[in-house]
Design a protein around this motif. Sequence first.
Motif, mmCIF file in Angstrom:
data_model
loop_
_atom_site.group_PDB
_atom_site.id
_atom_site.type_symbol
_atom_site.label_atom_id
_atom_site.label_comp_id
_atom_site.label_asym_id
_atom_site.label_seq_id
_atom_site.Cartn_x
_atom_site.Cartn_y
_atom_site.Cartn_z
ATOM 1 N N ILE A 261 16.694 -0.379 14.982
ATOM 2 C CA ILE A 261 16.365 0.573 13.691
ATOM 3 C C ILE A 261 16.196 -0.669 12.295
ATOM 4 N N VAL A 262 15.702 -1.761 12.759
ATOM 5 C CA VAL A 262 15.341 -2.702 11.697
ATOM 6 C C VAL A 262 14.246 -2.337 10.952
ATOM 7 N N ARG A 263 13.184 -1.704 11.306
ATOM 8 C CA ARG A 263 11.913 -1.280 10.756
ATOM 9 C C ARG A 263 12.315 -0.126 9.771
ATOM 10 N N PHE A 264 13.014 0.632 10.012
ATOM 11 C CA PHE A 264 13.498 1.642 8.945
ATOM 12 C C PHE A 264 14.217 0.969 7.876
ATOM 13 N N HIS A 265 14.971 0.276 7.831
ATOM 14 C CA HIS A 265 15.768 -0.268 6.801
ATOM 15 C C HIS A 265 14.876 -1.570 6.175
ATOM 16 N N ALA A 266 14.328 -2.205 6.905
ATOM 17 C CA ALA A 266 13.790 -3.472 6.200
ATOM 18 C C ALA A 266 12.221 -3.239 5.674
ATOM 19 N N ILE A 267 11.699 -1.957 5.924
ATOM 20 C CA ILE A 267 10.206 -1.913 5.783
ATOM 21 C C ILE A 267 10.196 -0.174 4.973
ATOM 22 N N TYR A 268 10.572 0.569 5.671
ATOM 23 C CA TYR A 268 10.556 2.041 5.316
ATOM 24 C C TYR A 268 11.356 2.186 3.801
ATOM 25 N N TRP A 269 12.458 1.691 4.102
ATOM 26 C CA TRP A 269 13.782 2.147 3.037
ATOM 27 C C TRP A 269 13.295 1.207 1.931
ATOM 28 N N PRO A 270 13.012 0.120 1.702
ATOM 29 C CA PRO A 270 12.639 -0.470 0.462
ATOM 30 C C PRO A 270 11.503 -0.019 0.018
ATOM 31 N N ALA A 271 10.358 0.305 0.728
ATOM 32 C CA ALA A 271 9.241 1.097 0.287
ATOM 33 C C ALA A 271 9.713 2.357 -0.499
ATOM 34 N N MET A 272 10.453 3.044 0.082
ATOM 35 C CA MET A 272 10.866 4.380 -0.356
ATOM 36 C C MET A 272 11.660 4.002 -1.816
ATOM 37 N N LEU A 273 12.365 3.121 -1.806
ATOM 38 C CA LEU A 273 13.060 2.795 -2.981
ATOM 39 C C LEU A 273 12.183 2.279 -4.299
ATOM 40 N N MET A 274 11.209 1.710 -3.875
ATOM 41 C CA MET A 274 9.903 0.991 -4.691
ATOM 42 C C MET A 274 9.393 2.114 -5.344
ATOM 43 N N ALA A 275 8.906 3.346 -4.498
ATOM 44 C CA ALA A 275 8.414 4.337 -4.994
ATOM 45 C C ALA A 275 9.178 5.307 -5.837
ATOM 46 N N ALA A 276 10.616 5.292 -5.780
ATOM 47 C CA ALA A 276 11.344 6.016 -6.477
ATOM 48 C C ALA A 276 11.852 5.215 -7.633
ATOM 49 N N GLY A 277 11.353 4.098 -7.991
ATOM 50 C CA GLY A 277 12.042 3.139 -9.173
ATOM 51 C C GLY A 277 13.099 2.819 -9.199
ATOM 52 N N VAL A 278 13.691 2.517 -7.673
ATOM 53 C CA VAL A 278 15.042 2.023 -7.479
ATOM 54 C C VAL A 278 15.077 0.731 -6.939
ATOM 55 N N GLU A 279 16.198 -0.326 -7.507
ATOM 56 C CA GLU A 279 16.119 -1.554 -6.832
ATOM 57 C C GLU A 279 16.432 -1.430 -5.295
ATOM 58 N N VAL A 280 15.843 -2.569 -4.716
ATOM 59 C CA VAL A 280 16.153 -2.608 -3.174
ATOM 60 C C VAL A 280 17.514 -3.240 -2.912
ATOM 61 N N PRO A 281 17.808 -2.972 -1.867
ATOM 62 C CA PRO A 281 19.226 -3.832 -1.436
ATOM 63 C C PRO A 281 18.930 -5.276 -1.421
ATOM 64 N N ARG A 282 19.932 -5.900 -1.260
ATOM 65 C CA ARG A 282 20.246 -7.443 -1.325
ATOM 66 C C ARG A 282 19.861 -7.903 -0.006
ATOM 67 N N GLN A 283 20.057 -7.413 0.911
ATOM 68 C CA GLN A 283 20.251 -8.055 2.564
ATOM 69 C C GLN A 283 20.223 -6.809 3.422
ATOM 70 N N VAL A 284 19.491 -7.077 4.594
ATOM 71 C CA VAL A 284 19.455 -6.163 5.905
ATOM 72 C C VAL A 284 20.007 -7.029 6.692
ATOM 73 N N CYS A 285 21.261 -7.019 7.334
ATOM 74 C CA CYS A 285 21.933 -7.748 8.415
ATOM 75 C C CYS A 285 21.743 -7.015 9.839
ATOM 76 N N VAL A 286 21.172 -7.589 10.571
ATOM 77 C CA VAL A 286 20.859 -7.112 11.692
ATOM 78 C C VAL A 286 21.809 -7.799 13.207
ATOM 79 N N HIS A 287 22.252 -6.776 13.993
ATOM 80 C CA HIS A 287 23.105 -7.407 15.066
ATOM 81 C C HIS A 287 22.495 -6.949 16.358
ATOM 82 N N GLY A 288 22.952 -7.743 17.356
ATOM 83 C CA GLY A 288 22.248 -7.267 18.716
ATOM 84 C C GLY A 288 23.245 -6.184 19.437
ATOM 85 N N TRP A 289 22.851 -5.977 20.653
ATOM 86 C CA TRP A 289 23.516 -4.978 21.326
ATOM 87 C C TRP A 289 24.634 -5.509 22.334
ATOM 88 N N VAL A 290 25.669 -4.660 22.327
ATOM 89 C CA VAL A 290 26.677 -4.898 23.383
ATOM 90 C C VAL A 290 26.463 -4.203 24.789
#
Length: 507
Positions: A261-290
């Motif tokens: 689900i990286v794309r939703f958090h690292a592309i969609y979400w920061p773009a949504m925040l930019m559109a709303a005039g809200v600062e983007v998060p500092r980092q998206v930390c991505v783990h693998g699967w177990v």
Amino acid sequence: MSRYYLTTSIPYPSGEPHVGHSFEMITADAMARYRRLRGQDVFFLGGLDENSQRVSRSAREEGIEPQAYVDQAAVRFRTAWDLVGVEFDDFVRTTEPRHLQTVRAFYQRVFDSGDIYLGRYEGWYCVRCEAFYGDDELVDGCCPTHRVPPEWVEEDNYFFALSRYQEPLLELYEQRPDFVWPESRRNEMLGFLRQGLKDFSISRATGGWGLPLPNDPSHVIYVWFDALINYITGIGFGQPGGDDLFAQRWPADVHVVGKDIVRFHAIYWPAMLMAAGVEVPRQVCVHGWVNFAGEELSQSGGHVVRPAEVVERFGSDALRYFLLREVAYERDGDFTWEGMARRYQHDLGNDLGNLVLRSTSMLHRYLDGVAPELTNLTSQESELRAAEQTAWEVAAHQYENWRFHLALAAVWRYVTAVNQYIERTEPWRLARDDARQSRLRTVLAMLMDALPRIATMIRPAIPQTADAIEEQLGIVGRPAVWGDDGGVIEAGQQVPGGPPLFPRLDG
């Protein structure tokens, strides 16, 4: 005091939470606990993603209303996280009224920016991951994540103008190279960005289950647009009296998510925040699967290991330790019952548990359980102190960088050093020689000096065990401070001792 805000992703409340789900929650909890140990004001948010077509279909299959379905699931998931010692500061269920308030406020901002419009959607849609796919993204005609055929959808939807944010997002990635970690996931997102962004649908025209679109109640909000907003729901955005908390906590220091689900958090979400005039998060930390012995842990694949099954046999901390020690954060890892038993017996039972038991037992046997003064240090004590200092420094560095397996490896090197110190000093021999009682007292005092520090080092990973060690040492409420070289157990203090921390397994 500096603040630290971290979030986990919010699972769909379908099926049973399994060990794979637990990995993300446990790692985020370990980071929250570590940051608190270092004196930060931590806010740790979790939640459940309840407004989805998947929920509606699952509820219909079970013959119950969607709200009843998610209410039952919420209990199931919260129980699973409690069982493995995950302590959220807040937990957002996306069916809560406060979330609807936040979504409406956020949506209005994006709508007012001119980035939402009505259009026609035609394409492939996977209900299981609630995601849209192009022909080029399908694998043998199937969803690339779930390997099931998607549905063809044609309807009038409202769209978010994601394409307008391609250049701002590229600038974000250039200015902040660590915005997505690890680097392999950052490169993956950059590749996606450079191919060109397409606007995405943010509503379903079918109505029914979900949050109604503020400007057109005949539509419900697309689950991902709704779900991502939970990260600001938990800190008061758009809610009465929530402005101060939001100002204090946002932007998030890190969103913890899985690789699917990286794309939703690292592309969609920061773009949504930019559109709303809200600062983007500092980092998206991505783990693998177990995985389970190399096979993906999932309901559909039949490979489901529930946290309760593991905890019943090994205990909560043993599962936490196994996942944090065995699985490198940015890569996939394996859960096996054999691996669990091995880590339990060797690392936890023999190395750590036996160290605590033999140290407190010798103190009771030779000094009636009364801690002696730490004096008359030799080169052996100096070497152990040097090993301790290295453990503090390496563990801190690795904890902070999400490399829990390396942090715990550093702590266990210190545990090994303390065990070797016992073997080299041979307190049982010293106890039989009246002329060497002073040396015996130094050795036992050194052990009482080391154990509180070990308890602090392991606390982010295995907090119940840290509590148990401190209780057996008689220092509940006054633990060792991270990196501090001051003594914790005072000379003359009674050390209670206790039973083995990790009893031998039956069979």
